[in-house]
Write a protein that holds these residues in place. Structure first.
Motif, PDB file in Angstrom:
ATOM      1  N   ARG A 159       0.842  -1.193   0.000  1.00  0.00           N
ATOM      2  CA  ARG A 159       0.000   0.000   0.000  1.00  0.00           C
ATOM      3  C   ARG A 159       0.878   1.244   0.000  1.00  0.00           C
ATOM      4  NH1 ARG A 159      -3.163  -3.089   3.882  1.00  0.00           N
ATOM      5  NH2 ARG A 159      -5.249  -3.519   3.060  1.00  0.00           N
ATOM      6  N   ALA A 164       0.551   5.573   0.470  1.00  0.00           N
ATOM      7  CA  ALA A 164      -0.292   6.723   0.821  1.00  0.00           C
ATOM      8  C   ALA A 164       0.483   7.992   0.518  1.00  0.00           C
ATOM      9  CB  ALA A 164      -0.678   6.679   2.291  1.00  0.00           C
ATOM     10  N   ILE A 203      -4.577  12.880   3.492  1.00  0.00           N
ATOM     11  CA  ILE A 203      -4.183  11.855   2.521  1.00  0.00           C
ATOM     12  C   ILE A 203      -4.851  12.221   1.194  1.00  0.00           C
ATOM     13  CG2 ILE A 203      -4.235   9.425   1.893  1.00  0.00           C
ATOM     14  CD1 ILE A 203      -2.508   9.975   4.297  1.00  0.00           C
ATOM     15  N   ARG A 254      -4.055   7.260  -2.723  1.00  0.00           N
ATOM     16  CA  ARG A 254      -3.782   5.920  -2.213  1.00  0.00           C
ATOM     17  C   ARG A 254      -3.547   4.976  -3.380  1.00  0.00           C
ATOM     18  NH1 ARG A 254      -5.311   5.148   3.212  1.00  0.00           N
ATOM     19  NH2 ARG A 254      -6.584   6.837   4.101  1.00  0.00           N
ATOM     20  N   ASN A 299      -2.534   0.622  -4.361  1.00  0.00           N
ATOM     21  CA  ASN A 299      -2.323  -0.755  -3.932  1.00  0.00           C
ATOM     22  C   ASN A 299      -1.620  -1.547  -5.027  1.00  0.00           C
ATOM     23  OD1 ASN A 299      -3.683  -0.488  -1.412  1.00  0.00           O
ATOM     24  ND2 ASN A 299      -5.655  -0.704  -2.465  1.00  0.00           N
ATOM     25  N   ALA A 312      -0.975   5.701  -6.366  1.00  0.00           N
ATOM     26  CA  ALA A 312      -1.294   6.745  -5.389  1.00  0.00           C
ATOM     27  C   ALA A 312      -1.326   8.112  -6.057  1.00  0.00           C
ATOM     28  CB  ALA A 312      -0.277   6.719  -4.251  1.00  0.00           C
ATOM     29  N   ASP A 338      -4.408  -0.146   7.769  1.00  0.00           N
ATOM     30  CA  ASP A 338      -3.535   0.421   6.742  1.00  0.00           C
ATOM     31  C   ASP A 338      -2.297   1.033   7.401  1.00  0.00           C
ATOM     32  OD1 ASP A 338      -2.316   1.563   4.586  1.00  0.00           O
ATOM     33  OD2 ASP A 338      -4.005   2.838   4.005  1.00  0.00           O
ATOM     34  N   SER A 345       0.324   2.031   6.026  1.00  0.00           N
ATOM     35  CA  SER A 345       0.973   3.089   5.252  1.00  0.00           C
ATOM     36  C   SER A 345       0.760   4.449   5.913  1.00  0.00           C
ATOM     37  CB  SER A 345       0.454   3.110   3.805  1.00  0.00           C
ATOM     38  OG  SER A 345      -0.912   3.490   3.746  1.00  0.00           O
TER      39      SER A 345
END
Length: 317
Positions: free
Chosen positions: A20, A22, A34, A37, A39, A64, A301, A303
């Motif tokens: 992940r 961020a 944030i 994002r 993945n 992201a 999460d 991250s």
């Protein structure tokens, strides 16, 4: 928002199954926006290889930025929290990769457990426990001392992990087929799930050269299903997993001289996040051993913890 004009940081949570990323805007407050994002797949290079690991991290970063609606560009800082990076050589490899790729002006690399702790405890001290494909406990006290237990990988450890739960169940099936152990409903569940006609076909399934550990770990769901149905072998496997994870926490608590109830506990990994009854059993075991934590946080999460560490690194630079 013109993100090109903002000071941005990246936080990476690189796991044995998922990576992940961020993307966040640096803020003076405890909270940080944030804005993107991403993945991708597994990025523990000890299990998936260096080329695959770096590719997946790059894909997560790209995703992201795309979700933030901007092109990939150099950010102020990046913190990579990577599974399988508990040693200096592995951390240096990731650091050199990030520096060579030009992704950030400031690069830091920590273990995935450190980012879990940063995300799940108020002041970044306490114990982080991971139980997903693999397992690990990591802790840090107020004096800055750190300790860990587990994280030895699937051949030497990973007790209480999804992989070891599935493996113990498969061993139970083998003993049942041989007549060396009690009968178990696990056999029917595993054969149905894997479309096998004979239990000995498990040999071909498990020893296939390109079989991913994460795929085997995913079979742990069948053990929880069998336990819910009252299967004695499955319940024994899960009881042992609870004991193993409690032992990891205890080891770190003792090393860091946390008194009973004097630490925060951050939990993550598919086994702990998605199996509520199992998580409750673990907390009950810790309570029985007078190791009950003061706070408990499930971290979905990590991250976000990596983002926090990246921002802290900028502030202390």
């Amino acid at each position: 928002m013109n993100l090109q004009s903002k000071q941005l940081v990246l936080g990476i949570d690189g796991g044995g199954s998922t990576t992940r990323a961020a993307l966040a805007v640096v803020s003076d407050s405890a909270d940080f926006p944030i804005v993107g994002r991403g993945n991708a797949g597994a990025s523990n290079f000890n299990s998936c290889g260096w080329d695959v690991a770096t590719r997946e991290v790059q894909l997560a970063i790209q995703s992201a930025f795309e979700s933030a609606g901007t092109e990939v560009h150099r950010v102020a800082a990046i913190c990579l929290g990577m599974s399988g990076a508990g040693r200096s050589a592995e951390q240096q490899a990731w650091k050199h990769w990030a520096e060579d790729s030009g992704v950030a002006e400031q690069v830091s690399v920590v273990t995935d457990a450190e980012t879990v702790l940063a995300a799940g405890t108020p002041d970044g001290t306490g114990v982080a426990l991971i139980a997903g494909t693999g397992s690990l406990a990591f802790g840090k006290n107020a004096a800055g001392a750190v300790a860990r237990a587990g994280g030895w990988g699937y051949l030497l450890g990973d007790e209480g992990s999804g992989y070891q739960i599935a493996l113990a169940a498969l061993q139970g099936i083998a003993r049942a087929v041989d007549g060396r152990g009690p009968e178990t409903g696990l056999q029917a569940l595993f054969q149905k799930s894997l479309s096998l006609n004979d239990p000995r076909e498990l040999i071909g399934y498990l020893y296939q050269a390109d079989r991913e550990r994460s795929e085997i770990a995913g079979l742990s769901r069948l053990v929880f299903e069998a336990a819910d149905q009252g299967d004695a072998v499955a319940r024994t496997v899960l009881q042992q997993a609870v004991s193993d994870l409690a032992e990891l926490v205890q080891s770190v608590v003792v090393k860091l001289s946390f008194s009973g109830g004097g630490y925060g506990l951050a939990l993550t990994g598919g086994i702990l996040l998605h199996q509520r009854d199992f998580r409750v059993s673990l907390l009950e075991r810790l309570r029985e051993q007078e190791l009950e934590p003061a706070t408990i946080e499930c971290v979905d999460d990590a991250s976000l913890g990596a983002v926090r560490l990246a921002i802290n690194g900028l502030k202390h630079a």
